[in-house]
Each structure stands twice: as C-alpha cells, then as structure tokens.
Design an enzyme around this catalytic site. Structure first.
Site, PDB file in Angstrom:
ATOM      1  N   ASP A   1      -4.564  37.306  35.035  1.00 17.85           N
ATOM      2  CA  ASP A   1      -5.393  36.229  35.192  1.00 17.85           C
ATOM      3  C   ASP A   1      -6.173  35.782  33.959  1.00 17.85           C
ATOM      4  OD1 ASP A   1      -6.970  34.090  36.903  1.00 17.85           O
ATOM      5  OD2 ASP A   1      -8.738  35.482  36.575  1.00 17.85           O
TER       6      ASP A   1
ATOM      7  N   THR B   1      -7.386  28.056  34.158  1.00 18.82           N
ATOM      8  CA  THR B   1      -7.997  28.311  33.135  1.00 18.82           C
ATOM      9  C   THR B   1      -7.050  28.669  32.129  1.00 18.82           C
ATOM     10  OG1 THR B   1      -8.121  30.514  34.030  1.00 18.82           O
ATOM     11  CG2 THR B   1     -10.083  29.464  34.291  1.00 18.82           C
ATOM     12  N   THR B   2      -6.041  29.430  32.202  1.00 17.41           N
ATOM     13  CA  THR B   2      -4.971  29.658  31.303  1.00 17.41           C
ATOM     14  C   THR B   2      -4.346  28.123  30.854  1.00 17.41           C
ATOM     15  OG1 THR B   2      -4.463  31.608  32.462  1.00 17.41           O
ATOM     16  CG2 THR B   2      -3.195  31.159  30.630  1.00 17.41           C
TER      17      THR B   2
ATOM     18  N   ASP C   1      -8.882  32.319  43.522  1.00 14.56           N
ATOM     19  CA  ASP C   1      -8.169  31.090  43.231  1.00 14.56           C
ATOM     20  C   ASP C   1      -7.658  30.114  44.074  1.00 14.56           C
ATOM     21  OD1 ASP C   1      -8.786  32.114  40.641  1.00 14.56           O
ATOM     22  OD2 ASP C   1      -6.777  31.989  39.748  1.00 14.56           O
TER      23      ASP C   1
HETATM   24  N1  LIG Z   1       7.165  28.503  41.297  1.00 12.96           N
HETATM   25  C1  LIG Z   1       6.626  27.894  40.312  1.00 12.96           C
HETATM   26  N2  LIG Z   1       7.607  27.231  39.497  1.00 12.96           N
HETATM   27  C2  LIG Z   1       6.872  26.705  38.419  1.00 12.96           C
HETATM   28  N3  LIG Z   1       5.577  26.643  37.907  1.00 12.96           N
HETATM   29  C3  LIG Z   1       4.973  27.121  38.867  1.00 12.96           C
HETATM   30  C4  LIG Z   1       5.255  27.945  40.170  1.00 12.96           C
HETATM   31  N4  LIG Z   1       4.206  28.505  40.696  1.00 12.96           N
HETATM   32  C5  LIG Z   1       3.224  28.032  39.961  1.00 12.96           C
HETATM   33  N5  LIG Z   1       3.324  27.413  38.968  1.00 12.96           N
HETATM   34  C6  LIG Z   1       2.583  26.934  37.691  1.00 12.96           C
HETATM   35  O1  LIG Z   1       2.007  27.980  37.202  1.00 12.96           O
HETATM   36  C7  LIG Z   1       0.961  27.384  36.450  1.00 12.96           C
HETATM   37  C8  LIG Z   1      -0.588  28.085  36.797  1.00 12.96           C
HETATM   38  O2  LIG Z   1      -0.272  29.473  36.371  1.00 12.96           O
HETATM   39  P1  LIG Z   1      -1.289  30.409  36.104  1.00 12.96           P
HETATM   40  O3  LIG Z   1      -1.117  31.840  35.514  1.00 12.96           O
HETATM   41  O4  LIG Z   1      -1.993  30.592  37.255  1.00 12.96           O
HETATM   42  O5  LIG Z   1      -2.411  29.756  35.220  1.00 12.96           O
HETATM   43  P2  LIG Z   1      -3.896  29.132  35.209  1.00 12.96           P
HETATM   44  O6  LIG Z   1      -4.711  29.970  34.831  1.00 12.96           O
HETATM   45  O7  LIG Z   1      -3.615  27.977  34.376  1.00 12.96           O
HETATM   46  O8  LIG Z   1      -3.989  28.732  36.586  1.00 12.96           O
HETATM   47  C9  LIG Z   1       0.662  25.961  37.314  1.00 12.96           C
HETATM   48  O9  LIG Z   1       1.133  24.757  36.100  1.00 12.96           O
HETATM   49  C10 LIG Z   1       1.410  25.987  38.380  1.00 12.96           C
HETATM   50  O10 LIG Z   1       2.010  24.708  38.538  1.00 12.96           O
HETATM   51 MG   LIG Z   2      -3.680  29.863  38.410  1.00 10.97          MG
END
Ligand SMILES: Nc1ncnc2c1ncn2[C@@H]1O[C@H](COP(=O)(O)OP(=O)(O)O)[C@@H](O)[C@H]1O
Ligand SMILES: [Mg+2]
Length: 539
Positions: free
Chosen positions: A63, A96-97, A391
């Site tokens: 996270d 956030t990422t 989240d």
């Molecule tokens: N199965 C998937 N395939 C591609 N992208 C995905 C999938 N599941 C989630 N995501 C993408 O992952 C990203 C979020 O990643 P995450 O590590 O939670 O970062 P953040 O802290 O930005 O939320 C989003 O852009 C979401 O659309």
């Molecule tokens: Mg996320």
C-alpha cells in the site's frame, strides 16, 4: 544604501541555502525518488515492501500510502510528495500510489523541458491548461451507479482490493464491504451521505480468513466480568456508566485520619453501604447490563453478580459513546440519578472469535453501526487485509456518493492522454510542448501496471492507443490475463473521483515543486551532541 559594502546578513549563521537551477533540480530528483519507491507496488501484480518502523516492528505492505506514511523523510520536496499521498488518501481513500507516480512522471517530463531551456512558468502554465482541458471531458467514460447495483459495487471493492493481499479472499470481503457501506447510507437533502465512522473494524489473528464476518451492531473487544454471568442477554437494558460504584475515590492521594479501630470498621461499613446503594440504584432502574467506562472494584462486582447483572468494565471511551448512540441510552455520570429512561436497549452476547472473547451488541434501536471482524492467520496478514478493506470501504462510499464510476486498468489515463494530444495541436506557443509532455506523462499509469505484471509496457501502450483511436474508449489493460480490452466487461471499475482527484493533486504538486527555486533551511538542532546540556568534553 549599503555604502560601506558590508554584507547584510539576514539569514542566521548555519542556514543552508540553495537557489535557482540547483534547488529546482534537487527538488525534482527528491520527488522522483519518492515516486520510484512506490512504483513497483502499483496494481494487482505490484510487489510488497517490508517496512521496519522505529520500534523495530515489521509491516509487510503493498500500500503506497502506508509506505509513505512510514518512511522518515527530510527533504522538503519529498515531503510534498507525501502530502500528495495524504490528501489523496483523505479525499478518496485510494489512488495514492497513482497520484505519487503521476507526480513523479510529470516532474520527469518537466525536467526534460527545463533541459530544453523552457522556463518553469511556461511549463506550469501548460500543465494547468492541460488539467483544465481534462476537466471538460471528466465524465466521458463514466456510468452511473446506485445502491441497488450490488454486483457493480462488489466489483468496485474487488478492483480496489486487487492490489492488496486481501485479494485472494476478495469474494468474502467484497460482500462484507458492500453490505457494510450500503447499510449505513443516510440521505441528506436527497443526497447520499456515508459516514465510515459508523463502521468499526475488529481484528483477530490466529484464525483463518474465512471466519471474517459482518455484524449488524457493535463489537467490543472485552469480557464480561464474572464467569458465572450469563453469556447472552436477549432484552438488554443497558446502563452505560461513567461513574464509580461506592464512594468517590479521589485521584489525588488523600489522608484518612483514623484514631481507633472502630473508625476503620465504620469507614468500611460506610463504603459497603455506598456500594450497595449504587448497586440498588442501578437494579432499581431496571438495568440488567452494565457497561462501565471506569473500573469496578471487586466488592461492587460481587453484588452486581449476585443480582444477575451482565457487567463489563473499562470499556473504551470511544466505544461508550458509540454504544450510547446506538442503543439509545444516556451516559450516566451520577449513578444515584439513573432512571429507566437512561437505559439503552438491544441484545448483548459474549462470543468467541478465534481465541478472543468479544461482546456483541446487536438489535440496537438506532441501528446505524456495523462492525467488521477481520480474521487471519497472522497479524501482518490481518493488518494488510484491513488496509485493503479500508480502501474498499472508501471506494464504495465514494462511488455511491458521487454516483459515477469509470473503467480502471489505465483506461482513463490513455483516454485523457489522447484528449491532450489532440488539444495540444491547437495551442500556440511553448505551452504546447508542456501539454504534449503532460499527455505522455499520463501513460505512466497503464505503463507501470503492465511493467509490474511483467508485460511489455511499450507493446501494451501501443495497443491501448490503437484501440482508443478506433473509439474503444473503455479499453484498458487487464493484468490478470495480459489482455487489452473493455474494462467494464472485465469488471475492473472504480469511482470517478479516485483518478480525477489523483490527476488534479499530481498537477498541483508538480506546479508547486517547479515554482520553488530557493530552499532555505535553518540550521538543524543537533540533538546528538550537547542536546542534553552536558558541557563538551575537554579531551
Ligand atoms: N485486474 C486489473 N487489471 C489492471 N489494472 C487493475 C486491475 N485491478 C486493479 N487495477 C488497477 O490498479 C490500480 C490501483 O493500484 P493500487 O496498487 O491500488 O494503487 P493506488 O494506491 O493508486 O490505488 C488502478 O489503476 C486500478 O485500475
Ligand atoms: Mg488502490
């Protein structure tokens, strides 16, 4: 003026100062480093990081927000990156990422424009124009969502949890999350409001994840005070007390002047009398349960037990408030004044969750609160699941409050990039270059998602551009199978606010960092040497 050519000293001795190019480049570098730290955690195939906090405890997480919260950073520009993450977390609870990676990439693009001799003001202006343009098309990809679309809401929860270690159990938790959020919906002026404070999380480790559950009511991590007490009180009349049984004990040490043994006896009798009175006040009110914020001494407990009351002492102040609110009871600060109408109502049960006994308060008249019990084999796992659930709760809330969702998997970022690419051709002046750079920077999200999944980012970006070019605007990259396709069909969806807010926050932070050409740092307090007042050693 300064006729005698003496320098005017306005900064204290020891102040460090960096100006112009050097300050700017160092700021950009520091910010980029922060972005690099979290880059590999983006998306479902992101890697975990192990953090060791100052107490030596380990946190295993994927996270971004948690990582940035835990690392101790000193550099001002790096701190701004942390602020980006924090504000994104506060606004959306997710993304956030994304926000941090995008800021890093915007700064990287800005840096190459600086190399070409373009002034930071022009770059900032171009970035602002880009952001404004994107706002016009904000809702392009969106569809509506309401509380009855349970499957959609579950998919929003799953998309958000996909990148956390909770994802292997996403069926269980997406169900729990959607049920929890939809059960606390309030309507204010026809608008949906969701206060996540009404959802309480209890964590228990040493149990398989499948024992996780949602409870319609409150769960407190406490035991009843006596083994003989009943385990369940169906029609609980709850006295919620913040007062002592018996005579008031002062916090200040006080002296009791006793001159002969009879007086001790007299004192003890008075104390017992007072305790009996307190117990009588409570039982006379009709209470059969006592939840007390303060500790209750053994003698009082003995009498309460004899009266068959279910008693829990030292309940957290926060829980006491919650209990009062939900059971429709009053917090009693003077036992002698307790009345029947002060009592809260509901059902009380002590149950085991794993090896831990907990008190469940259900059937509350003001049934607002729900509790989520997260179980898991280890503390680390339970904590990481909690982050995922946090989240997910937030995105489901956001989706319902805004009523709008968009496809995930980078679709939004490619879409916005395409908009800017066509927009920049109509812009005159050097700002055009900044807008073009902005368009390219947006591709970092699908690029990183692909990279982290071991896919070829260039290949994926080409495919995404092509499909958006021919009008497949909902196409993104599905990391689970490596395919470019319609993200709605792949059930990869998220609330619109997460990405719009991330793009805005990233742009604003970038502009702020570009604007700084001077870093003036006052001399650090030297805590290691001399801080304690010891004179320096003469040797
Ligand atoms: N199965 C998937 N395939 C591609 N992208 C995905 C999938 N599941 C989630 N995501 C993408 O992952 C990203 C979020 O990643 P995450 O590590 O939670 O970062 P953040 O802290 O930005 O939320 C989003 O852009 C979401 O659309
Ligand atoms: Mg996320």
């Amino acid at each position: 003026m300064n006729g005698n050519q003496q320098p005017i000293i306005i900064l204290k001795e020891g102040t460090e100062r960096e100006t112009g190019m050097s300050a700017q480049r160092k700021n950009i570098m520091a910010a980029k480093i922060i972005a690099d730290v979290v880059k590999t955690t983006l998306g479902p195939k992101g890697m975990d990081k192990i953090l060791v906090d100052s107490m030596g405890d380990l946190i295993v997480t994927n996270d971004g927000a948690t990582i940035l919260k835990e690392i101790d950073i000193d550099h001002p520009a790096a701190k701004m990156m942390i602020e980006v993450a924090k504000s994104q977390d506060k606004e959306c609870g997710d993304g956030t990422t994304t926000a941090v990676i995008l800021t890093g990439e915007l700064l990287k693009k800005a840096e190459s424009l600086l190399d070409k001799g373009i002034h930071p003001t022009i770059i900032s202006k171009g970035f602002k124009m880009a952001l404004e343009k994107l706002k016009e098309f904000n809702e392009d990809l969106s569809t509506n969502v309401t509380e009855i679309d349970k499957e959609t809401l579950k998919n929003i929860a799953k998309t958000s949890m996909a990148s956390k270690n909770a994802s292997t159990e996403d069926e269980i938790f997406s169900d729990i999350v959607v049920e929890a959020v939809t059960s606390i919906i309030e309507k204010v002026d026809g608008k949906i409001k969701i206060n996540l404070d009404n959802i309480q999380i209890q964590k228990v480790h040493g149990q398989s994840v499948s024992h996780s559950e949602i409870v319609d009511g409150l769960v407190i991590d406490k035991n009843k005070q006596h083994v003989d007490m009943l385990k369940v009180v169906e029609n609980a009349k709850i006295a919620i007390i913040n007062d002592e049984f018996g005579m008031k004990k002062t916090n200040i040490e006080s002296k009791l002047n006793i001159t002969n043994p009879n007086e001790i006896q007299g004192y003890l009798e008075k104390e017992e009398e007072a305790i009996k009175n307190s117990v009588k006040y409570v039982t006379d009110s009709g209470a059969n349960v006592i939840l007390s914020q303060k500790g209750i001494d053994d003698e009082a407990l003995h009498f309460l037990n004899k009266e068959g009351l279910f008693v829990v002492e030292r309940v957290d102040k926060k829980d006491i408030k919650r209990i009062a609110k939900n059971t429709n009871g009053k917090i009693i600060s003077k036992i002698s004044e307790i009345t029947n109408s002060d009592l809260g109502t509901g059902r009380i049960e002590q149950k085991k969750v794993g090896d831990v006994e907990m008190i469940f308060i259900t059937n509350c008249p003001e049934s607002r609160a729900v509790s989520i019990i997260i179980t898991g084999s280890t503390i680390h796992l339970v904590d990481e699941i909690e982050r995922g659930v946090h989240d997910a709760l937030f995105v489901v809330k956001t989706a319902l409050e805004d009523g709008k969702i968009i496809p995930g998997g980078g679709a939004k970022f490619i879409h916005d990039s395409m908009i800017l690419k066509s927009y920049q051709t109509s812009v005159r002046g050097r700002e055009q270059l900044a807008i073009e750079a902005f368009a390219e920077a947006l591709e970092i999200i699908p690029k990183t998602l692909s990279e982290n999944a071991g896919l070829d980012p260039i290949d994926i970006i080409m495919k995404l551009r092509n499909s958006h070019n021919i009008g497949n605007e909902r196409d993104g990259i599905d990391i689970n199978n490596g395919r470019v396709g319609d993200m709605y069909q792949a059930n990869i969806i998220e609330p619109i606010r997460v990405s719009t807010n991330a793009i805005t926050a990233a742009t604003e932070a970038t502009i702020m960092i570009l604007k700084i050409d001077d870093v003036i740092a006052s001399k650090k307090m030297d805590t290691e040497k001399g801080g304690g007042g010891m004179p320096p050693s003469p040797y």
